[in-house]
Design a protein around this motif. Structure first.
Motif, PDB file in Angstrom:
ATOM      1  N   UNK A 151    -107.813  14.195  84.350  1.00  0.00           N
ATOM      2  CA  UNK A 151    -106.635  13.705  85.064  1.00  0.00           C
ATOM      3  C   UNK A 151    -106.540  12.198  84.835  1.00  0.00           C
ATOM      4  N   UNK A 152    -105.352  11.730  84.512  1.00  0.00           N
ATOM      5  CA  UNK A 152    -105.161  10.308  84.245  1.00  0.00           C
ATOM      6  C   UNK A 152    -104.969   9.548  85.561  1.00  0.00           C
ATOM      7  N   UNK A 153    -105.742   8.482  85.713  1.00  0.00           N
ATOM      8  CA  UNK A 153    -105.655   7.665  86.920  1.00  0.00           C
ATOM      9  C   UNK A 153    -104.492   6.681  86.801  1.00  0.00           C
ATOM     10  N   UNK A 154    -103.735   6.526  87.876  1.00  0.00           N
ATOM     11  CA  UNK A 154    -102.629   5.562  87.977  1.00  0.00           C
ATOM     12  C   UNK A 154    -101.467   5.877  87.026  1.00  0.00           C
ATOM     13  N   UNK A 155    -101.407   7.120  86.546  1.00  0.00           N
ATOM     14  CA  UNK A 155    -100.332   7.452  85.593  1.00  0.00           C
ATOM     15  C   UNK A 155     -98.964   7.387  86.259  1.00  0.00           C
ATOM     16  N   UNK A 156     -98.838   7.920  87.460  1.00  0.00           N
ATOM     17  CA  UNK A 156     -97.547   7.935  88.118  1.00  0.00           C
ATOM     18  C   UNK A 156     -97.024   6.517  88.350  1.00  0.00           C
ATOM     19  N   UNK A 157     -97.913   5.638  88.794  1.00  0.00           N
ATOM     20  CA  UNK A 157     -97.492   4.257  89.008  1.00  0.00           C
ATOM     21  C   UNK A 157     -97.038   3.602  87.704  1.00  0.00           C
ATOM     22  N   UNK A 158     -97.793   3.837  86.627  1.00  0.00           N
ATOM     23  CA  UNK A 158     -97.427   3.268  85.329  1.00  0.00           C
ATOM     24  C   UNK A 158     -96.108   3.842  84.845  1.00  0.00           C
ATOM     25  N   UNK A 159     -95.918   5.136  85.068  1.00  0.00           N
ATOM     26  CA  UNK A 159     -94.680   5.798  84.643  1.00  0.00           C
ATOM     27  C   UNK A 159     -93.483   5.225  85.399  1.00  0.00           C
ATOM     28  N   UNK A 160     -93.662   4.985  86.695  1.00  0.00           N
ATOM     29  CA  UNK A 160     -92.573   4.427  87.506  1.00  0.00           C
ATOM     30  C   UNK A 160     -92.304   2.962  87.148  1.00  0.00           C
ATOM     31  N   UNK A 168     -94.463   8.726  78.168  1.00  0.00           N
ATOM     32  CA  UNK A 168     -94.538   9.733  77.101  1.00  0.00           C
ATOM     33  C   UNK A 168     -95.447   9.270  75.977  1.00  0.00           C
ATOM     34  N   UNK A 169     -95.307   8.000  75.589  1.00  0.00           N
ATOM     35  CA  UNK A 169     -96.167   7.475  74.518  1.00  0.00           C
ATOM     36  C   UNK A 169     -97.632   7.500  74.945  1.00  0.00           C
ATOM     37  N   UNK A 170     -97.880   7.231  76.218  1.00  0.00           N
ATOM     38  CA  UNK A 170     -99.252   7.250  76.714  1.00  0.00           C
ATOM     39  C   UNK A 170     -99.833   8.668  76.628  1.00  0.00           C
ATOM     40  N   UNK A 218    -113.541   6.508  74.274  1.00  0.00           N
ATOM     41  CA  UNK A 218    -112.398   6.382  73.358  1.00  0.00           C
ATOM     42  C   UNK A 218    -111.105   6.145  74.128  1.00  0.00           C
ATOM     43  N   UNK A 219    -110.942   6.803  75.260  1.00  0.00           N
ATOM     44  CA  UNK A 219    -109.739   6.591  76.070  1.00  0.00           C
ATOM     45  C   UNK A 219    -109.706   5.176  76.649  1.00  0.00           C
ATOM     46  N   UNK A 226    -104.914   0.704  78.195  1.00  0.00           N
ATOM     47  CA  UNK A 226    -105.306  -0.569  78.802  1.00  0.00           C
ATOM     48  C   UNK A 226    -104.079  -1.366  79.243  1.00  0.00           C
ATOM     49  N   UNK A 227    -103.041  -1.370  78.419  1.00  0.00           N
ATOM     50  CA  UNK A 227    -101.838  -2.140  78.769  1.00  0.00           C
ATOM     51  C   UNK A 227    -101.158  -1.616  80.026  1.00  0.00           C
ATOM     52  N   UNK A 228    -101.254  -0.305  80.244  1.00  0.00           N
ATOM     53  CA  UNK A 228    -100.611   0.295  81.409  1.00  0.00           C
ATOM     54  C   UNK A 228    -101.583   0.504  82.566  1.00  0.00           C
TER      55      UNK A 228
END
Length: 275
Positions: A151-160, A168-170, A218-219, A226-228
């Motif tokens: 599960x990706x951490x902080x994905x929703x915040x980065x997406x918003x 999508x690129x992430x 690797x992730x 890292x940028x997001x």
């Protein structure tokens, strides 16, 4: 298609065209047997490449001309043979090419139905279909299986914050990292949203830990993540013998992943379970 199947398809098409040619010759001038030529040609179009099918279309046209000439067909002018050769040959080519195109479209649709359109990974349907077979085989042979839930951490915040295009690129970056880091025998899937699953057949805890730690590193090194400010929480379960129930295995890995998310995020935790 393997070489044996390919050779059998070529032999069957060749034999079929020869038999149809003989039937065309034996039935004489009054019975129109030429539609029978389409049977082996369509067979070839479904199993062989378009170029091979086109080659057989030319052979069928030649056999048709020979059968008609030997059967006593006559025309008022010799050039009519040439005209009929090209008109009949066009039909023998067009129909199989349409069938070949249809077959390619159906094959592509079947493939797309098993893939996540964004990342190109297996989708949920393909994962459960393929994994169930692998798990059952490992269960019968008493082989270990490990399964990881990511599960990706902080994905929703980065997406918003950065927009869906960046999100999508992430996800595409994560998918690429998965496929280039795990082993060829491992099955990767985007189960939905920002969650991924890896099935590792014939893999004990120690080997699974090496693979997952390498993946986690690797992730972390991916510039896009890292940028997001996105990291990954990975929970996994290693079974000394695969269970029959794949759902229960996925649920067990999912629970461990949530333990990681709740405790600290951005790490790998793997546990062992006996059969």
């Amino acid at each position: 298609m393997n070489k044996l199947t390919h050779a059998l398809a070529i032999a069957t098409t060749s034999l079929g065209l020869l038999l149809v040619g003989l039937v065309d010759y034996w039935t004489g001038l009054e019975i129109r047997a030429f539609p029978l030529y389409f049977v082996p040609l369509i067979f070839a179009a479904w199993l062989l490449t378009p170029s091979t099918t086109a080659w057989f279309s030319g052979i069928a046209t030649l056999i048709w001309v020979i059968a008609n000439f030997a059967g006593g067909t006559e025309y008022s002018h010799a050039y009519i043979w040439i005209i009929n050769f090209f008109t009949q040959g066009s039909a023998f080519l067009l129909v199989p090419m349409l069938v070949a195109a249809l077959h390619q479209i159906l094959a592509r649709e079947r493939s797309l139905a098993r893939l996540d359109p964004l990342t190109g990974l297996a989708n949920r349907r393909a994962f459960y279909s393929d994994s169930q077979k692998i798990v059952e085989l490992c269960h019968r042979k008493s082989r270990p299986v490990s399964i990881a839930y990511i599960d990706l951490d902080n994905f929703k915040q980065a997406n918003d914050q950065f927009g869906h295009d960046s999100g999508d690129r992430l996800l595409q970056t994560v998918a690429h990292t998965l496929t280039t880091t795990v082993r060829a025998s491992d099955l990767c899937c985007r189960i939905g949203g920002d969650e991924f699953i890896i099935l590792m057949p014939d893999t004990e805890k120690s080997d699974a830990s090496i693979v997952l730690e390498r993946l986690h590193t690797a992730l972390l090194e991916e510039k896009t993540l890292r940028e997001l400010s996105v990291t990954a929480s990975i929970g996994a379960v290693s079974f000394d013998r695969a269970r029959r129930d794949l759902d229960q295995m996925v649920i067990a890995a999912d629970k461990i992943m949530y333990q990681v998310k709740t405790a600290s995020k951005n790490r790998v935790h793997i546990e062992s379970q006996a059969a």
